[in-house]
Structures are given as structure tokens and as C-alpha cells.
Design a protein around this motif. Structure first.
Motif, PDB file in Angstrom:
ATOM      1  N   LEU A   1      74.435 -14.019 -92.325  1.00 45.14           N
ATOM      2  CA  LEU A   1      73.195 -13.259 -92.419  1.00 45.14           C
ATOM      3  C   LEU A   1      71.970 -14.143 -92.173  1.00 45.14           C
ATOM      4  CD1 LEU A   1      73.950 -10.986 -95.520  1.00 45.14           C
ATOM      5  CD2 LEU A   1      74.021 -10.369 -93.101  1.00 45.14           C
ATOM      6  N   SER A   2      72.024 -15.376 -92.642  1.00 41.81           N
ATOM      7  CA  SER A   2      70.905 -16.294 -92.410  1.00 41.81           C
ATOM      8  C   SER A   2      70.729 -16.591 -90.930  1.00 41.81           C
ATOM      9  CB  SER A   2      71.131 -17.596 -93.189  1.00 41.81           C
ATOM     10  OG  SER A   2      71.191 -17.355 -94.579  1.00 41.81           O
ATOM     11  N   LEU A   3      71.839 -16.810 -90.237  1.00 38.35           N
ATOM     12  CA  LEU A   3      71.758 -17.042 -88.796  1.00 38.35           C
ATOM     13  C   LEU A   3      71.289 -15.798 -88.055  1.00 38.35           C
ATOM     14  CD1 LEU A   3      75.038 -19.109 -88.251  1.00 38.35           C
ATOM     15  CD2 LEU A   3      72.694 -19.975 -88.221  1.00 38.35           C
ATOM     16  N   ALA A   4      71.691 -14.630 -88.549  1.00 40.70           N
ATOM     17  CA  ALA A   4      71.300 -13.384 -87.895  1.00 40.70           C
ATOM     18  C   ALA A   4      69.818 -13.089 -88.066  1.00 40.70           C
ATOM     19  CB  ALA A   4      72.126 -12.226 -88.455  1.00 40.70           C
ATOM     20  N   ILE A   5      69.201 -13.669 -89.085  1.00 40.96           N
ATOM     21  CA  ILE A   5      67.777 -13.432 -89.336  1.00 40.96           C
ATOM     22  C   ILE A   5      66.904 -14.116 -88.283  1.00 40.96           C
ATOM     23  CG2 ILE A   5      65.886 -13.992 -90.942  1.00 40.96           C
ATOM     24  CD1 ILE A   5      67.901 -13.554 -93.211  1.00 40.96           C
ATOM     25  N   LEU A   6      67.370 -15.227 -87.726  1.00 39.01           N
ATOM     26  CA  LEU A   6      66.532 -16.050 -86.856  1.00 39.01           C
ATOM     27  C   LEU A   6      65.939 -15.296 -85.667  1.00 39.01           C
ATOM     28  CD1 LEU A   6      68.550 -19.413 -86.855  1.00 39.01           C
ATOM     29  CD2 LEU A   6      66.440 -18.866 -88.091  1.00 39.01           C
ATOM     30  N   PRO A   7      66.741 -14.586 -84.842  1.00 36.55           N
ATOM     31  CA  PRO A   7      66.129 -13.908 -83.694  1.00 36.55           C
ATOM     32  C   PRO A   7      65.162 -12.809 -84.090  1.00 36.55           C
ATOM     33  CG  PRO A   7      68.420 -13.269 -83.948  1.00 36.55           C
ATOM     34  CD  PRO A   7      68.196 -14.429 -84.862  1.00 36.55           C
ATOM     35  N   VAL A   8      65.452 -12.102 -85.185  1.00 34.79           N
ATOM     36  CA  VAL A   8      64.526 -11.069 -85.653  1.00 34.79           C
ATOM     37  C   VAL A   8      63.209 -11.703 -86.067  1.00 34.79           C
ATOM     38  CG1 VAL A   8      64.163  -9.262 -87.360  1.00 34.79           C
ATOM     39  CG2 VAL A   8      66.433  -9.611 -86.400  1.00 34.79           C
ATOM     40  N   LEU A   9      63.290 -12.858 -86.722  1.00 33.21           N
ATOM     41  CA  LEU A   9      62.083 -13.563 -87.134  1.00 33.21           C
ATOM     42  C   LEU A   9      61.275 -14.026 -85.926  1.00 33.21           C
ATOM     43  CD1 LEU A   9      60.452 -14.665 -89.506  1.00 33.21           C
ATOM     44  CD2 LEU A   9      61.829 -16.748 -89.404  1.00 33.21           C
ATOM     45  N   VAL A  10      61.969 -14.516 -84.895  1.00 36.50           N
ATOM     46  CA  VAL A  10      61.284 -14.955 -83.668  1.00 36.50           C
ATOM     47  C   VAL A  10      60.588 -13.780 -82.994  1.00 36.50           C
ATOM     48  CG1 VAL A  10      61.632 -15.886 -81.348  1.00 36.50           C
ATOM     49  CG2 VAL A  10      62.794 -16.938 -83.304  1.00 36.50           C
ATOM     50  N   LEU A  11      61.287 -12.645 -82.863  1.00 40.51           N
ATOM     51  CA  LEU A  11      60.685 -11.465 -82.254  1.00 40.51           C
ATOM     52  C   LEU A  11      59.497 -10.970 -83.071  1.00 40.51           C
ATOM     53  CD1 LEU A  11      63.846  -9.466 -81.109  1.00 40.51           C
ATOM     54  CD2 LEU A  11      62.217 -10.702 -79.671  1.00 40.51           C
ATOM     55  N   TYR A  12      59.621 -11.045 -84.388  1.00 39.27           N
ATOM     56  CA  TYR A  12      58.504 -10.610 -85.238  1.00 39.27           C
ATOM     57  C   TYR A  12      57.290 -11.510 -85.029  1.00 39.27           C
ATOM     58  CZ  TYR A  12      55.696  -9.698 -89.375  1.00 39.27           C
ATOM     59  OH  TYR A  12      54.663  -9.409 -90.216  1.00 39.27           O
ATOM     60  N   LEU A  13      57.511 -12.822 -84.930  1.00 39.58           N
ATOM     61  CA  LEU A  13      56.390 -13.743 -84.706  1.00 39.58           C
ATOM     62  C   LEU A  13      55.740 -13.496 -83.349  1.00 39.58           C
ATOM     63  CD1 LEU A  13      57.874 -17.069 -86.133  1.00 39.58           C
ATOM     64  CD2 LEU A  13      56.181 -15.559 -87.202  1.00 39.58           C
ATOM     65  N   ILE A  14      56.568 -13.120 -82.360  1.00 38.81           N
ATOM     66  CA  ILE A  14      56.021 -12.830 -81.029  1.00 38.81           C
ATOM     67  C   ILE A  14      55.117 -11.601 -81.071  1.00 38.81           C
ATOM     68  CG2 ILE A  14      56.623 -12.104 -78.685  1.00 38.81           C
ATOM     69  CD1 ILE A  14      59.132 -13.829 -78.917  1.00 38.81           C
ATOM     70  N   PHE A  15      55.552 -10.587 -81.805  1.00 38.97           N
ATOM     71  CA  PHE A  15      54.817  -9.327 -81.835  1.00 38.97           C
ATOM     72  C   PHE A  15      53.808  -9.239 -82.981  1.00 38.97           C
ATOM     73  CE2 PHE A  15      58.875  -7.713 -79.814  1.00 38.97           C
ATOM     74  CZ  PHE A  15      58.321  -7.580 -78.555  1.00 38.97           C
ATOM     75  N   SER A  16      53.776 -10.226 -83.876  1.00 40.41           N
ATOM     76  CA  SER A  16      52.998 -10.083 -85.111  1.00 40.41           C
ATOM     77  C   SER A  16      51.505  -9.909 -84.846  1.00 40.41           C
ATOM     78  CB  SER A  16      53.229 -11.306 -86.010  1.00 40.41           C
ATOM     79  OG  SER A  16      52.808 -12.497 -85.358  1.00 40.41           O
ATOM     80  N   ARG A  17      50.955 -10.663 -83.909  1.00 42.76           N
ATOM     81  CA  ARG A  17      49.519 -10.569 -83.634  1.00 42.76           C
ATOM     82  C   ARG A  17      49.143  -9.163 -83.168  1.00 42.76           C
ATOM     83  NH1 ARG A  17      45.422 -14.248 -82.730  1.00 42.76           N
ATOM     84  NH2 ARG A  17      43.688 -13.513 -81.431  1.00 42.76           N
ATOM     85  N   GLN A  18      49.919  -8.658 -82.201  1.00 42.08           N
ATOM     86  CA  GLN A  18      49.660  -7.316 -81.711  1.00 42.08           C
ATOM     87  C   GLN A  18      49.974  -6.265 -82.784  1.00 42.08           C
ATOM     88  OE1 GLN A  18      48.224  -6.690 -78.846  1.00 42.08           O
ATOM     89  NE2 GLN A  18      48.221  -8.824 -78.199  1.00 42.08           N
ATOM     90  N   LEU A  19      50.981  -6.554 -83.626  1.00 37.64           N
ATOM     91  CA  LEU A  19      51.342  -5.619 -84.695  1.00 37.64           C
ATOM     92  C   LEU A  19      50.182  -5.439 -85.664  1.00 37.64           C
ATOM     93  CD1 LEU A  19      53.364  -3.934 -86.375  1.00 37.64           C
ATOM     94  CD2 LEU A  19      54.094  -6.078 -87.446  1.00 37.64           C
ATOM     95  N   ILE A  20      49.562  -6.542 -86.084  1.00 40.38           N
ATOM     96  CA  ILE A  20      48.428  -6.460 -87.015  1.00 40.38           C
ATOM     97  C   ILE A  20      47.267  -5.699 -86.374  1.00 40.38           C
ATOM     98  CG2 ILE A  20      46.699  -7.823 -88.238  1.00 40.38           C
ATOM     99  CD1 ILE A  20      48.830  -9.988 -88.596  1.00 40.38           C
ATOM    100  N   ARG A  21      47.043  -5.930 -85.077  1.00 34.45           N
ATOM    101  CA  ARG A  21      45.975  -5.202 -84.384  1.00 34.45           C
ATOM    102  C   ARG A  21      46.279  -3.715 -84.344  1.00 34.45           C
ATOM    103  NH1 ARG A  21      44.661  -7.531 -78.651  1.00 34.45           N
ATOM    104  NH2 ARG A  21      43.314  -5.695 -78.766  1.00 34.45           N
ATOM    105  N   GLY A  22      47.560  -3.380 -84.142  1.00 35.29           N
ATOM    106  CA  GLY A  22      47.931  -1.974 -84.082  1.00 35.29           C
ATOM    107  C   GLY A  22      47.805  -1.287 -85.424  1.00 35.29           C
TER     108      GLY A  22
END
Length: 279
Positions: free
Chosen positions: A251-272
Motif C-alpha cells: 500500500l505504501s508503494l501504491a501511494i507514490l504515483p497517486v501522490l505524484v499526480l496529486y502534486l502535479i494537479f494540486s496548484r490547479q486543483l486549489i485554483r478550481g
């Protein structure tokens, strides 16, 4: 001046609330990660404690990497999630543009029909979906998962994006038409850049259910070659004995790509999310 201060205050409050929710949401993730580096005895003895030299143990990670093809599961999950998000955003944005831009008979009914998909879980049609995939020869393929997750994410995408697209100035689009731009050029070059925060919001809210889903991978793609990370980690969960070190490590390893995608989209997510707070 007072209006500017009020808008700034609402923006700060929105960021503060979002930060609080982020901390609350990440706390279980923190517990999973720290326990993945501890021995089994330490996990059950003090699950909230940080690993120490006495309790530190990598047996969970060695077990995960030794049993099964975890990297293949990881790759399958990544392919399914990225492909599904691409089609959800592409087709969802196109449908939202058509519903918000063009007035035709049945426009409202079409919007309501798509909104029903948010209220009715797609899992209710599991038997029909399985029959369809069997008839199409798509069982035990990643294509089956991509098709299902695309259909699952489209209603929410259309609902959110159509609201944002209605706020885009008609003068801008009409100016593009006067300059000779086609509707496709207007959509891709004028409209899409203006709704990036909304698309990031849709991507974040869509990728978590796709990445973490166990139901459809178990039913539509349970073979060894098409297993996802979530399904692959179930091998460590038995009827009587569960290898918690391996489960937490997977589960810890599976979290990594989701965390990366979230960091990529986080700026636009907060704006949205805060778009309505600064008007």
C-alpha cells in the motif's frame, strides 16, 4: 477596498480549510507508511510510534518484491489510471462544451441524463458489463478497465466542466469565429486553457477511485498479466493469516504515483476549488 479585503479573506479561509482537510486525509497515509517499516510485533505493539533501530524492519518490502510481479501490477495500474483520466477529461470536456455552448432540443434532458450517472453507481450494472466484455472478447484486458472507468468518470466530468464553461466569455469565442477558427480550434486553443483548474479538479477526484478500485479488476481482469496494484496486494491477505508487513509495504508503494499526480494537479486543483471564493 473592502471588497478586495473580503475576497482575500475568503481565499485565505479556503486555503486554510483545504490545508486542514489535507492534514486529516494524510494522517492515515502517514500511519500506513511508518508501520510498513516496522516489524510485525512493533506494528501491533505501538502502531502510532515512529520506527526505531529496534523496531525497523524491511521484511514487508522484501516480501512484496519477491512474491508476484509487483512492478507489472504497478505498471498496469498506472496505464489504466492515466488512460482513463485522458479519455475522461477529453470526452468530458467535449460533451461539456457542447452542452454549454449549443442550444438544441433536449439539451436540458441530456444534461440531466448525464447527471444521473453521478447518483447511480456503475457497479449496479456489473453483470451486464461483464456479459458485454465477454461478448466483446475484452475480459482480462486493460482495455476493459479503461472503458469502464471512462464511463464511470464522465458524468462528474461533464457536470463540473459544463458549469465552468458557461462562465467563459461569449465575446472571446465569437472573436475566434470571426477570425475564421473552427469549433475544434476554439475548443482546444481558447476554451481548454481557461478551464484547466476545473480539469485538474476532475482529474484528482477521478483518479483516486480508479487507482484504489478492487471490484472491477477482480471481475474483469483478474489474470496475472492484468492485475492492478490493489488486486495484487490481496495475495498477502488470507482467510486465517494476513501478512501485514507485506500489505502495508504494498500500500505504501501504491501511494507514490497517486501522490505524484496529486502534486502535479494540486496548484490547479486549489485554483478550481477557490474559484468561486474570489469573485
Amino acid at each position: 477596498m473592502s471588497k478586495t479585503r473580503s475576497s482575500l479573506g475568503r481565499t485565505v479561509a479556503a486555503h486554510a480549510v483545504l490545508g486542514l482537510y489535507t492534514v486529516i486525509a494524510l494522517f492515515p497515509v502517514f500511519i500506513v507508511v511508518i508501520n510498513s517499516f516496522k516489524s510485525r510485533k512493533a506494528i501491533f505493539g505501538d502502531p502510532l510510534a515512529i520506527p526505531t533501530p529496534e523496531t525497523f524492519d524491511l521484511v514487508g518490502y522484501t516480501t512484496v518484491l519477491a512474491q508476484g510481479d509487483f512492478f507489472l501490477y504497478f505498471q498496469n495500474s498506472l496505464v489504466v489510471t492515466v488512460a482513463s483520466l485522458f479519455f475522461v477529461l477529453l470526452f468530458g470536456a467535449m460533451a461539456a462544451f457542447a452542452l454549454s455552448e449549443y442550444r438544441f432540443r433536449g439539451n436540458t434532458l441530456m444534461g440531466l441524463y448525464l447527471a444521473i450517472g453521478i447518483m447511480i453507481p456503475i457497479r449496479l450494472g456489473t453483470v451486464a458489463i461483464l456479459d458485454l466484455m465477454v461478448a466483446s472478447g475484452l475480459v482480462n484486458t486493460l482495455t476493459a478497465l479503461v472503458l469502464v472507468y471512462t464511463a464511470q468518470g464522465l458524468p462528474l466530468a461533464v457536470f463540473i466542466l459544463s458549469e465552468f464553461m458557461r462562465g467563459i466569455s461569449d465575446d472571446l469565442k465569437n472573436a475566434g469565429r470571426i477570425d475564421g477558427l473552427s469549433e475544434y480550434r476554439i475548443f482546444f486553443t481558447l476554451v481548454l486553457p481557461l478551464v484547466r483548474p476545473a480539469m485538474a479538479t476532475v482529474a484528482v477526484f477521478s483518479m483516486i477511485p480508479i487507482w484504489n478500485d478492487l471490484w472491477f479488476p477482480l471481475i474483469l481482469a483478474p489474470s496475472e498479466a492484468t492485475k492492478t496494484v490493489t488486486l495484487g496486494s490481496q495475495v498477502f491477505i488470507g482467510q486465517f493469516v494476513t501478512n501485514w508487513n507485506a500489505v502495508l509495504a504494498a500500500l505504501s508503494l501504491a501511494i507514490l504515483p497517486v501522490l505524484v499526480l496529486y502534486l502535479i494537479f494540486s496548484r490547479q486543483l486549489i485554483r478550481g476549488i477557490t474559484a468561486g471564493a474570489v469573485k
